[in-house]
Write a protein that holds these residues in place. Structure first.
Motif, short mmCIF file in Angstrom:
data_model
loop_
_atom_site.label_atom_id
_atom_site.label_comp_id
_atom_site.label_asym_id
_atom_site.label_seq_id
_atom_site.Cartn_x
_atom_site.Cartn_y
_atom_site.Cartn_z
N UNK A 142 0.84 -1.21 0.00
CA UNK A 142 0.00 0.00 0.00
C UNK A 142 0.87 1.25 0.00
N UNK A 143 1.93 1.24 0.78
CA UNK A 143 2.85 2.38 0.83
C UNK A 143 3.53 2.58 -0.53
N UNK A 144 3.80 1.49 -1.23
CA UNK A 144 4.44 1.56 -2.54
C UNK A 144 3.45 1.93 -3.64
N UNK A 145 2.19 2.15 -3.28
CA UNK A 145 1.13 2.54 -4.22
C UNK A 145 0.90 1.48 -5.31
N UNK A 146 1.00 0.22 -4.92
CA UNK A 146 0.70 -0.89 -5.83
C UNK A 146 -0.80 -1.10 -5.81
N UNK A 147 -1.42 -1.16 -6.98
CA UNK A 147 -2.87 -1.19 -7.06
C UNK A 147 -3.48 -2.58 -6.93
N UNK A 148 -2.72 -3.61 -7.21
CA UNK A 148 -3.28 -4.96 -7.17
C UNK A 148 -2.21 -5.95 -6.71
#
Length: 101
Positions: free
Chosen positions: A15-21
């Motif tokens: 989530x911190x790395x802004x990964x969407x899936x």
């Protein structure tokens, strides 16, 4: 790392790395939307006990009585399209929610 990271902690890092899936294999008891991969009719108990099923993919047509989309493993074009559409719709819903908050 010298040890396995707990799943919840790994998800927080993503989530911190802004990964969407994130696709997770295994973890049959986690409470996330899931695609059930069934080998045969004996897996019908797995279907009944599963939380948040999105779809079922199996080798042969199952008689499980579920209302979830069901695909044969050989119908790769169909289940891949369904899963991509599902992921995109979930991302769009999440983005719309965050825009209103």
């Amino acid at each position: 790392m010298n040890h396995e990271m707990p799943l919840e902690k790994a998800i927080e890092i993503y989530k911190v790395l802004d990964i969407e899936c994130v696709l997770i294999e295994g973890y049959k008891k986690i409470q996330y939307p899931r695609v059930l991969l069934c080998r045969n009719q004996n897996d019908s108990d797995f279907i009944i006990k599963s939380s948040e099923p999105v779809a079922i993919i199996s080798e042969k047509q199952l008689k499980d009585g579920s209302s979830f989309p069901h695909f044969l493993r050989t119908e790769e074009d169909k289940w891949l399209k369904f899963l991509m559409d599902y992921i995109v719709s979930q991302l769009n819903e999440e983005r719309a929610y965050h825009e209103t908050v």
